[in-house]
Design a protein around this motif. Structure first.
Motif, short mmCIF file in Angstrom:
data_model
loop_
_atom_site.label_atom_id
_atom_site.label_comp_id
_atom_site.label_asym_id
_atom_site.label_seq_id
_atom_site.Cartn_x
_atom_site.Cartn_y
_atom_site.Cartn_z
N GLY A 20 0.86 -1.31 0.08
CA GLY A 20 0.01 0.13 -0.03
C GLY A 20 0.93 1.22 0.05
N TRP A 21 1.91 1.26 -0.40
CA TRP A 21 2.91 2.58 -0.35
C TRP A 21 2.31 3.46 -1.59
CZ3 TRP A 21 5.36 3.49 -5.01
CH2 TRP A 21 6.04 2.58 -5.56
N LYS A 22 2.51 4.78 -1.38
CA LYS A 22 2.23 5.84 -2.39
C LYS A 22 3.38 6.76 -2.34
CE LYS A 22 -0.69 9.98 -2.95
NZ LYS A 22 -1.72 10.80 -2.53
N ASP A 23 3.72 7.31 -3.55
CA ASP A 23 4.96 8.14 -3.72
C ASP A 23 4.74 8.67 -5.09
OD1 ASP A 23 7.17 9.31 -3.43
OD2 ASP A 23 8.32 7.64 -3.57
N ILE A 24 5.56 9.81 -5.23
CA ILE A 24 5.51 10.67 -6.64
C ILE A 24 6.89 10.62 -7.09
CG2 ILE A 24 3.54 12.45 -5.89
CD1 ILE A 24 5.62 14.34 -5.34
N ARG A 25 6.85 10.86 -8.32
CA ARG A 25 8.34 10.90 -9.01
C ARG A 25 8.74 12.55 -8.65
NH1 ARG A 25 9.90 12.37 -15.46
NH2 ARG A 25 11.89 11.65 -15.29
N LEU A 68 4.55 11.86 -12.41
CA LEU A 68 3.91 10.60 -12.09
C LEU A 68 3.65 10.38 -10.65
CD1 LEU A 68 3.45 7.45 -13.42
CD2 LEU A 68 5.83 7.16 -12.39
N THR A 69 2.47 9.66 -10.26
CA THR A 69 2.20 9.30 -8.88
C THR A 69 1.83 7.81 -8.79
OG1 THR A 69 0.82 11.48 -8.58
CG2 THR A 69 0.53 9.58 -7.08
N MET A 70 2.62 7.34 -7.98
CA MET A 70 2.48 5.79 -7.61
C MET A 70 1.87 5.36 -6.49
SD MET A 70 6.60 5.43 -8.77
CE MET A 70 6.87 6.65 -7.83
N PHE A 71 0.86 4.15 -6.80
CA PHE A 71 0.04 3.44 -5.72
C PHE A 71 0.37 2.02 -5.85
CE2 PHE A 71 -2.22 7.36 -6.88
CZ PHE A 71 -2.60 7.83 -5.65
N SER A 72 0.81 1.53 -4.73
CA SER A 72 1.05 0.05 -4.59
C SER A 72 0.11 -0.64 -4.28
CB SER A 72 2.28 -0.05 -3.77
OG SER A 72 2.58 -1.83 -3.56
N SER A 73 -0.25 -1.79 -4.76
CA SER A 73 -1.25 -2.80 -4.16
C SER A 73 -1.08 -3.29 -2.70
CB SER A 73 -1.23 -3.89 -5.00
OG SER A 73 -2.12 -5.12 -4.61
N VAL A 74 -1.98 -3.46 -2.08
CA VAL A 74 -1.88 -4.09 -0.84
C VAL A 74 -1.87 -5.48 -0.63
CG1 VAL A 74 -2.89 -4.29 1.45
CG2 VAL A 74 -3.34 -2.12 0.29
N ASP A 75 -2.48 -6.19 -1.69
CA ASP A 75 -2.23 -7.60 -1.72
C ASP A 75 -0.93 -8.18 -2.36
OD1 ASP A 75 -4.58 -7.93 -0.32
OD2 ASP A 75 -5.75 -8.01 -2.25
N LYS A 76 -0.57 -7.23 -3.49
CA LYS A 76 0.48 -7.61 -4.37
C LYS A 76 1.60 -6.37 -4.44
CE LYS A 76 -1.77 -10.91 -7.27
NZ LYS A 76 -2.43 -11.50 -8.34
N PRO A 77 2.21 -5.96 -3.50
CA PRO A 77 2.95 -4.75 -3.27
C PRO A 77 4.03 -4.91 -4.42
CG PRO A 77 3.65 -6.22 -1.37
CD PRO A 77 2.33 -6.86 -2.11
N LEU A 78 4.08 -3.37 -5.05
CA LEU A 78 5.28 -3.28 -5.96
C LEU A 78 6.42 -3.34 -5.63
CD1 LEU A 78 3.38 -0.30 -8.11
CD2 LEU A 78 4.05 -2.63 -8.96
#
Length: 275
Positions: A20-25, A68-78
């Motif tokens: 569930g992480w979130k980040d931007i470029r 770019l804004t990035m969102f990771s899956s909770v079940d399958k984290p990026l």
């Protein structure tokens, strides 16, 4: 006018598979490759924040200024490997090297998914970049230049020609352009690429007008001119960086190719450049 292109390593880092992480470029003044190693997530990209679902085996190229804004899956984290680099073209005009010009965008697809076989190869290239070591900065830069050049070539056209002779020529040419600092035995290179030295010679003459040896000499000569003009490195360092056995051999070949000693070439060109 001819150009010599340089890829300069800025930064390599990874986004670990945290759910569930979130980040931007954050760094947008460079070129970036984002390799999705594992997991899934969603990216919002561009001024309109279009949504893109990404997964393992995807590769993205981000040019200068691209948000770019990035969102990771909770079940399958990026898990993402991020490679940041600069691109410079050094023009050669009227027998002189000009000032480097920053390249803001490469002609690469923004996003592409690759097959498992292609993904294995891409992973090996990113792993190789991550493992580049050594105390000599010229050797580190040369290896980075070689690997990244292969990556970019692959991204431009993943459907490389099925003609084995053309494919071998393309790979040999890329090897010379990026590994000129290494001792290269053309017979061994041809054998490694599954082609005879005579057939490789025919392909080089057909597509470049030069034999393999002459083409390699041209690459080394152009790189030597670049280093003479843009650095104050001693002749021994330049000889090593360009694949010559020693300083004496470098000076001898440079005079044969250019009709002038390397030290004289450096002095003349630097004195003629505008301040």
């Amino acid at each position: 006018m001819n150009n010599h292109r340089i890829y300069h390593h800025r930064l390599s880092y990874e986004k670990p598979p945290v759910p569930g992480w979130k980040d931007i470029r954050n760094t947008t003044d460079v070129h970036s490759l984002y390799w999705i190693q594992s997991g899934e997530g969603d990216f919002l990209h561009g001024l309109e924040e279009e949504q893109l679902h990404v997964k393992a085996g995807d590769l993205l190229y981000l040019k200068h200024g691209f948000p770019l804004t990035m969102f990771s899956s909770v079940d399958k984290p990026l898990c993402i490997r991020m490679l940041l680099f600069d691109v410079l073209d050094i023009p050669y005009e009227i027998d002189q090297w000009q000032k480097p010009i920053a390249v803001d965008s490469l002609h690469l697809p923004f996003y592409k998914s690759y097959s498992p076989e292609q993904a294995d190869w891409l992973e090996s290239q990113f792993s190789r970049i991550w493992s580049i070591q050594g105390t000599d900065p010229h050797e580190r830069q040369a290896e980075f230049q070689y690997v990244l050049s292969r990556l970019i070539y692959f991204m431009k056209d993943t459907n490389i020609s099925q003609n084995p002779y053309l494919r071998a020529f393309q790979q040999a040419k890329l090897w010379m352009e990026t590994s000129y600092h290494q001792p290269i035995r053309l017979e061994e290179l041809a054998r490694d690429l599954g082609i005879s030295i005579s057939q490789l010679r025919k392909m080089f003459i057909k597509h470049t007008g030069l034999s393999p040896k002459a083409y390699l000499n041209k690459v080394r000569n152009e790189q030597a001119k670049t280093l003479l003009l843009l650095t104050d490195e001693p002749m021994k360092v330049i000889a090593d960086a360009c694949g010559f056995a020693d300083e004496f051999h470098f000076g001898k070949m440079f005079r044969v190719w250019n009709g002038i000693a390397p030290a004289r070439f450096r002095a003349m060109n630097k004195s003629e450049r505008p301040s």
